[in-house]
Write a protein that holds these residues in place. Structure first.
Motif, mmCIF file in Angstrom:
data_model
loop_
_atom_site.group_PDB
_atom_site.id
_atom_site.type_symbol
_atom_site.label_atom_id
_atom_site.label_comp_id
_atom_site.label_asym_id
_atom_site.label_seq_id
_atom_site.Cartn_x
_atom_site.Cartn_y
_atom_site.Cartn_z
ATOM 1 N N GLU A 21 1.668 -6.341 -3.628
ATOM 2 C CA GLU A 21 1.937 -5.763 -4.941
ATOM 3 C C GLU A 21 0.637 -5.862 -5.737
ATOM 4 O O GLU A 21 -0.203 -6.708 -5.451
ATOM 5 C CB GLU A 21 3.018 -6.570 -5.681
ATOM 6 N N ASN A 29 4.135 -2.290 -1.751
ATOM 7 C CA ASN A 29 5.187 -1.852 -2.674
ATOM 8 C C ASN A 29 4.708 -0.841 -3.703
ATOM 9 O O ASN A 29 5.511 -0.283 -4.433
ATOM 10 C CB ASN A 29 5.799 -3.062 -3.395
ATOM 11 N N ASP A 30 3.401 -0.639 -3.807
ATOM 12 C CA ASP A 30 2.896 0.317 -4.788
ATOM 13 C C ASP A 30 1.761 1.152 -4.193
ATOM 14 O O ASP A 30 1.850 2.360 -4.088
ATOM 15 C CB ASP A 30 2.431 -0.404 -6.067
ATOM 16 N N CYS A 69 11.594 -9.921 -15.859
ATOM 17 C CA CYS A 69 10.822 -9.591 -14.647
ATOM 18 C C CYS A 69 10.920 -10.666 -13.570
ATOM 19 O O CYS A 69 10.889 -10.357 -12.385
ATOM 20 C CB CYS A 69 9.346 -9.403 -14.999
ATOM 21 N N ALA A 129 16.373 -10.372 -12.424
ATOM 22 C CA ALA A 129 15.186 -9.551 -12.156
ATOM 23 C C ALA A 129 14.499 -9.937 -10.856
ATOM 24 O O ALA A 129 14.630 -11.048 -10.373
ATOM 25 C CB ALA A 129 14.206 -9.711 -13.310
ATOM 26 N N ILE A 159 11.234 -8.154 -10.381
ATOM 27 C CA ILE A 159 10.078 -7.248 -10.496
ATOM 28 C C ILE A 159 8.784 -8.020 -10.247
ATOM 29 O O ILE A 159 7.956 -7.634 -9.435
ATOM 30 C CB ILE A 159 10.057 -6.585 -11.899
ATOM 31 N N ARG A 179 0.113 -5.899 -14.041
ATOM 32 C CA ARG A 179 1.263 -5.231 -14.663
ATOM 33 C C ARG A 179 2.019 -6.155 -15.607
ATOM 34 O O ARG A 179 2.858 -5.708 -16.371
ATOM 35 C CB ARG A 179 2.187 -4.687 -13.569
#
Ligand code: CUA
Length: 324
Positions: free
Chosen positions: A118, A155-156, A249, A259, A261, A301
Motif C-alpha cells: 500500500e 492494493n493501489d 481508518c 475500519a 483502510i 494518505r
C-alpha cells in the motif's frame, strides 16, 4: 565530485553492503537467497569464461597475423579455446544451476500468508481466507526452518517485495497475485524493502522480518490473533483516538472493529518500528507522526492533524503503546 574520486566509493560500497548482514543479498539466511547468490556467482564465472575465450581467440588472431602459428595449430587452438573449454565449463555450470531454478518445495500444511503493498506500508495477513486469519502491518514474522507460502499483491499501484537476506524480489501487482515461497533458515531480524518506484515515499517503505524459532513463532501468532488488550480499553488516549476519527481508518480488534483502510493497530505496541520501518517505536515518534505524517512520508494518505495539541497526540501514543 570528480569521477576519479567516485571510483573507490563504487568499488567499496558493494563490499560494505556485504557487511550489512540484515539487508544483504551477499549474506543469505534463507534457501532462496542462498540459491540466488550461487546463481549470481555462476553468472560471474560464465562471464569470466567468455572473457577467457574471447581473449584467447584475440591472442590467436594476433599470432596468426604475425604468421607465427601454423594453420593446423591455429585450428586446434580455436577448437579448444573457443569450443571445448567454454562448452565443458558452461555445460557443467548449467547442469549444476538447473535444479536450483526449481520452485522451493512446500509442505501441504505450510503456513500461508498474504502481503499487500500500500502507499506506503505493508498489509500482512496470516492464514488468509480462513476463520483464523490474522491481520497485522509493517512487520513480518516467520518461523525458522519452514517453507512459508506468501501471496503478494498491490492494493493501489505496483510495489515490489524484497528481503535481500531471505528471498524475493517479486512484484506486487494490483489485480494479479504473485506467489513466493520463503524458507528462512536462521532466527534473527532482517530488513525488507519495496523495490518498485511507487510514489513520493517509495524509499520510506520498509519492514522488519523477524525470524523466530517455530514454537516461539506459534506463541506469537496465537497472541497476535487475540483481540487488543482489555486493560488498554479504558485508557484516556482511546477516547481521543475515537474523537479525532482515527478509528475511521485503523482497526483495533476488540476496541474499534469497523475500519480496515490504514494499518491494523491491534498489537501495535509490540512492533519494533513504526511508519513502515522508518521510525523507532517511541511515544515521541508516534505523537510526531500522528500530527505530521506528511513530514515523515510525503504523499502519505493519512491526514495530518496540525491543530491537535501535543498532549493529545502523546496520550494517543501512550494508548497505542499499551496495545502490545
Ligand atoms: Cu512501494 Cu515502492
Amino acid at each position: 565530485m570528480k569521477l576519479r574520486g567516485c571510483i573507490p566509493a563504487l568499488v567499496v560500497a558493494p563490499l560494505l553492503a556485504g557487511c550489512n548482514r540484515i539487508q544483504s543479498a551477499f549474506a543469505p539466511f534463507g534457501v532462496e537467497a542462498e540459491r540466488t547468490l550461487v546463481l549470481t556467482w555462476i553468472m560471474g564465472v560464465s562471464a569470466a569464461v567468455l572473457l577467457v575465450a574471447v581473449g584467447a581467440l584475440g591472442w590467436w588472431a594476433v599470432r596468426a597475423r604475425e604468421g607465427s602459428l601454423s594453420i593446423s595449430g591455429g585450428m586446434r587452438f580455436i577448437a579448444w579455446a573457443g569450443g571445448v573449454f567454454p562448452a565443458v565449463v558452461l555445460l557443467a555450470l548449467l547442469l549444476y544451476a538447473l535444479p536450483m531454478m526449481k520452485p522451493l518445495p512446500l509442505a501441504e500444511d505450510a503456513l500461508r500468508l498474504r502481503v499487500e503493498g500500500e502507499q506506503f506500508w505493508w498489509r500482512m495477513r496470516y492464514r488468509p481466507e480462513t476463520a483464523g486469519a490474522v491481520e497485522t502491518a509493517n512487520e513480518l514474522r516467520l518461523p525458522a526452518g519452514e517453507a512459508v507460502h506468501i501471496t503478494l499483491a498491490g492494493n493501489d499501484v505496483i510495489h515490489s517485495f524484497w528481503v535481500p537476506g531471505l528471498a524475493g524480489k517479486m512484484d506486487m501487482i494490483p489485480g494479479h497475485d504473485n506467489e513466493l515461497v520463503v524458507h528462512a533458515l536462521t532466527p534473527g531480524v532482517y530488513r525488507g524493502v519495496c523495490t518498485e518506484f511507487c510514489g513520493l515515499s517509495h524509499a520510506l517503505m520498509a519492514f522488519d522480518v523477524v525470524v523466530m524459532a517455530p514454537a516461539e513463532f506459534e506463541a506469537w501468532l496465537e497472541r497476535e490473533a487475540r483481540p487488543a488488550s482489555a486493560d488498554a480499553a479504558g485508557h484516556p488516549g482511546r477516547a481521543l483516538f475515537d474523537d479525532y476519527g482515527c478509528a475511521g481508518c485503523h482497526r483495533i480488534r476488540g476496541h474499534t472493529d469497523d475500519a480496515g483502510i490504514g494499518p491494523d493497530l491491534t498489537h501495535f505496541g509490540a512492533r519494533r518500528t513504526l511508519a513502515a520501518g522508518t521510525l523507532p517505536m517511541s511515544r515521541e515518534a508516534i505523537a510526531g507522526f500522528i500530527r505530521h505524517p506528511e513530514q515523515r512520508k510525503p504523499g502519505v494518505r493519512m491526514p495530518a492533524f496540525p491543530h491537535m495539541p501535543a498532549d493529545d497526540a502523546l496520550r494517543i501514543a501512550d494508548y497505542l503503546q499499551e496495545l502490545d
